[in-house]
Design an enzyme around this catalytic site. Structure first.
Site, PDB file in Angstrom:
ATOM      1  N   GLU A 237       0.788  -1.230   0.000  1.00  0.00           N
ATOM      2  CA  GLU A 237       0.000   0.000   0.000  1.00  0.00           C
ATOM      3  C   GLU A 237       0.823   1.283   0.000  1.00  0.00           C
ATOM      4  O   GLU A 237       0.368   2.301  -0.519  1.00  0.00           O
ATOM      5  CB  GLU A 237      -0.946   0.001   1.219  1.00  0.00           C
ATOM      6  N   SER A 516     -50.659 -14.942  27.376  1.00  0.00           N
ATOM      7  CA  SER A 516     -51.171 -15.244  28.714  1.00  0.00           C
ATOM      8  C   SER A 516     -50.180 -14.932  29.829  1.00  0.00           C
ATOM      9  O   SER A 516     -50.509 -15.129  31.011  1.00  0.00           O
ATOM     10  CB  SER A 516     -51.583 -16.716  28.787  1.00  0.00           C
TER      11      SER A 516
END
Length: 837
Positions: A237, A516
């Site tokens: 790079e 419930s």
């Protein structure tokens, strides 16, 4: 001039005057032009200078924060040992393995032979030590330094590590521990000190996080970067990284030539500093202004910071992949994401792949495009050979190896993503934001790794089996929360059937109809009024039509039948719908809403009648908070995942108080717990006795929502509370009720824990009376038949029945069909939908 002669005026030649004035005008115009040009240049320089000052301020503010913030260390709960505690030798061995204690009688594996290289010598991964080491039958070595142990059957000798806790430093101790079955029977000192009454081991470190901002990164210091990674990164790079000043015109030209020769991208033109700027500050748009900003900021960063600092920041910021909505930044996190291993443990071919991904993490994604990834990896290896970093033989060996990418995306900063998500939320809620930016923070959490492992394995193993029971296999999802009923500490949290997956935390963020599970809260509201309701109050389970605002609602039971007169306790145990609606309407729904809020639900609820049958969207964590207030005896204890947070000096940080508040009197709580125990003994959760001992007296409640979309179970023993939810992310039916889905998962989960029986003491003001369980009448004195049922003082049944005589028969109407939803009244589902619009 002669005296007396008149003077003569000079003659003027117009042409000569014009010739003389021309150069003056040109000089004036030139001077004006150069003045304007100089002024413009000065203004331009001033403008650029001011803009550079602005950019420098941005860099100093943002770059320093993103570069220097080291993660806070996050720890699970420390294991605290004492004699007579319920704990086995194998459980203790697992804890030592989690803490990376070394068995002195298990030799370390031999090092692997090195792979030769021109510049470096690379080692292949060493062989893993054996999972189980068989100790010698007699004798053997003894632990000689902190973090070591020796095992002989159920006897351990251990040398603990020193550890600085918030309440003092735990010193190193050398101790013998003897187990017998599931009990720790002896703890004796081997270092000349007194026998420890309580031995606290160092806690396992489970994560490194950034409390001030919710980021998922594994931050590395420059000294932690493998040298071969740094060398290969610079070779590919930015070869002139240590020579240029942030931008490198020569490098741009050289990369252009190299890429043209290769016919593809083999080198990048931007310097590492420019790439860092783009990752930290700028977007990816292709505009000249962005490129200019990138170059200016690169120059400033290079002038202000050292090369090692820039390289360190780059290694933690570079974009290397995508996991759904989560971006993968930095080599540390990418190493875990792709290989499931720490960066320092990677081999040459894996490091080459990470470096290759910089040019295009999506294009070279090794999971989606393995051929492209291999080609890119080979190019990186070739560059490394060209730069004399490795030999051609090493490169050939690395090229021949597979990508070694994990099939499933590994976890990010922790193996416990759902629990850590809760820790992050509570840090932001209970601690000052300014304190959380300090270096060296330590976060001590309530996570119990053993409980977490049981919860994870149970959910992961049970869901595939449940899917096979359905005619059409549907992908299920699930969530689970486990807490300590006595302290409110969250011991485990699972937010996905693949527990290590980072992302959507269903335990906290999936708010689904509770079904419930709301019924105990409705009945608790009624039991606070003993003049109207007791556990033996007979309720009508018969057709009901409720009209409000011109709308009619005809609720129905799960089994599509009516059951006549039923006691309140039986109505809860069998989860009948119509009785709970009658009670809720009689008590006024607004009082039920207030009860939910008293128990810890921190949301505004609309007092619609549909709430009485579960039209309440809640997460597993919210349900756990409500049920925890019941399990604790009526005290609202905020569920917490954090025990303490300390700074670099070991001083505890101040936090906002989490107040424990008494919200319901002990009497009504004792009654509702008794009714919830009946759910397990003889109700919708009666299957539990096949897995868990009835002597545990567990209390709980099943929950099922419309069309079987959600399956719930919430329940607790004397020391552990767990909530399990099962459903589908697309909210389609699962085919599972609470009893057939969540309950089996819950049972397996709790069967793997050390449970204590639920035996709450009888509160003052509560009497136990022997009654006929069907009629609710008091049994005559001296009768041994019937059941003992608790009543608030003065609310017991007034009538009685004889011992030997047959109990009064409650006549029940014949079963009736549910009213047709297309008839005169709206169906229950349509009514719910209309109410909630």
């Amino acid at each position: 001039m002669a005296k007396g002669k008149p003077s003569r005026k000079p003659t003027t030649n117009p042409k000569a005057q014009s010739r003389r004035s021309g150069p003056n005008v040109l000089r004036s115009l030139s001077a004006l032009f150069f003045s304007l040009l100089l002024g413009s240049l000065l203004l331009g320089v001033l403008g650029v200078g001011l803009y550079m000052v602005y950019l420098d301020a941005v860099i100093r503010t943002e770059f320093d924060q993103k570069r220097w913030a080291m993660p806070a260390k996050v720890y699970a709960r420390p294991l605290e040992l004492f004699e007579t505690m319920s704990f086995s030798a194998d459980d203790f061995a697992k804890e030592l393995k989690l803490l990376h204690y070394r068995d002195v009688n298990c030799p370390d594996p031999p090092p692997a032979p090195p792979v030769s290289g021109n510049k470096r010598s690379f080692r292949r991964k060493p062989q893993r030590p054996p999972e189980n080491c068989t100790p010698p039958a007699h004798g053997g070595a003894s632990p000689d330094r902190a973090g070591t142990f020796a095992r002989q059957g159920e006897t351990f000798e251990i040398m603990t590590r020193e550890f600085p806790f918030w309440d003092g430093t735990e010193p190193t101790r050398r101790v013998r521990l003897v187990f017998a079955g599931n009990i720790l029977v002896e703890m004796s000192s081997l270092d000349g000190q007194e026998n420890p009454g309580l031995l606290r081991l160092d806690p396992p470190e489970i994560a490194g996080i950034y409390p001030a901002h919710y980021e998922d990164r594994i931050l590395l210091k420059s000294k932690d970067l493998p040298p071969i990674l740094v060398d290969s990164l610079l070779a590919v790079e930015d070869r002139a990284f240590f020579e240029h000043s942030g931008i490198n015109p020569k490098g741009i030209f050289r990369a252009l030539v190299a890429n043209l020769r290769a016919g593809r991208t083999v080198q990048g033109g931007s310097t590492l500093t420019q790439q860092l700027v783009k990752n930290l500050f700028l977007s990816n748009e292709k505009r000249l202004t962005r490129k200019i900003n990138e170059m200016l900021m690169a120059l400033l960063i290079d002038a202000r910071y050292g090369k090692d600092d820039i390289l360190e920041a780059y290694s933690n910021a570079i974009y290397l992949g995508q996991d759904g909505s989560r971006a993968i930044h930095g080599f540390g996190l990418a190493s875990q994401f792709y290989f499931g291993e720490a960066l320092e443990d990677l081999e040459l071919h894996q490091i080459a792949l990470l470096v290759g991904l910089i040019q295009g993490a999506s294009f070279y994604d090794p999971r989606r495009h393995p051929d492209r990834a291999k080609e890119r990896r080979s190019l990186v290896l070739d560059v490394m050979v060209e730069q004399n970093l490795i030999s051609a033989e090493d490169a050939a060996t690395a090229k021949a190896l597979p990508l070694d990418v994990t099939e499933k995306m590994a976890s990010g900063i922790t193996a416990y993503p759902a629990f850590l998500d809760l820790v992050q939320r509570q840090l932001r809620r209970y601690y000052d934001a300014q304190d959380l930016v300090s270096e060296g923070l330590r976060v001590y959490t309530t996570l119990d790794p053993r409980v977490q492992a049981v919860a994870e394995n149970t959910l992961a193993n049970k869901l595939p089996a449940l899917e096979k029971t359905q005619r059409r296999a549907r992908p299920l999802q699930g969530a689970a929360v486990v807490t300590n009923t006595q302290t409110g500490e969250v011991l485990a949290m699972v937010g996905d059937r693949e527990p290590k997956r980072v992302g959507y935390n269903r335990a906290f963020d999936a708010k689904r109809p509770a079904g419930s599970l709301v019924k105990p809260v409705v009945y608790l509201t009624a039991l606070e009024d003993p003049e109207r309701y007791t556990l033996m109050t007979l309720l009508k389970d018969s057709p009901l039509v409720y009209t409000s605002g011109g709308r009619r609602w005809t609720p129905a039971n799960y089994d599509k039948r009516y059951h006549g007169l039923v006691t309140l306790r039986d109505a809860l145990a069998r989860s009948y719908n119509i009785p709970v609606v009658r009670v809720g309407l009689d008590m006024d729904v607004i009082n039920v809403v207030k009860m939910f809020q008293r128990l810890g639900l921190e949301r505004d609820l609309k007092p619609y009648p549909s709430l009485l049958l579960g039209a309440l969207d809640a997460s597993a964590f919210e349900v756990a908070q409500v049920y925890a207030s019941i399990a604790s005896g009526g005290f609202r204890i905020p569920l917490r995942a954090i025990r303490e947070v300390t700074d670099a000096t070991g001083k505890s940080l101040k936090h906002y108080t989490m107040e424990v508040e008494k919200v319901v009197e002990p009497g009504p709580i004792y009654l509702i717990i008794n009714a919830m125990q009946q759910v397990v003994k003889a109700g919708t959760a009666s299957a539990m006795k096949s897995k868990l001992s009835p002597d545990l007296n567990i209390a709980g409640k099943t929950g099922t929502t419309d069309d079987y979309r959600d399956s719930w179970f919430a329940g607790f023993s004397g020391n552990r509370l767990a909530v399990v939810w099962l459903g589908r992310d697309d909210n389609k039916p699962t085919g599972l009720s609470g009893s057939s889905g969540a309950l089996p998962v819950w049972m397996d989960l709790m069967a793997g824990l050390n449970l204590e029986p639920l035996e709450p003491p009888l509160p003052a003001g509560v009497d136990e009376i022997r009654v006929n369980p069907r009629s609710g009448l008091r049994m005559s004195q001296g009768c041994r038949s019937g059941q003992l049922v608790p009543f608030l003082a003065g609310s017991g049944p007034r009538g009685s029945t004889s011992c030997g005589g047959s109990p009064p028969v409650v006549r029940r109407p014949r079963p009736q069909a549910t009213p047709d939803a297309s008839g005169d009244g709206d169906g229950m589902r349509d009514f719910f939908q209309q109410l909630m619009e």
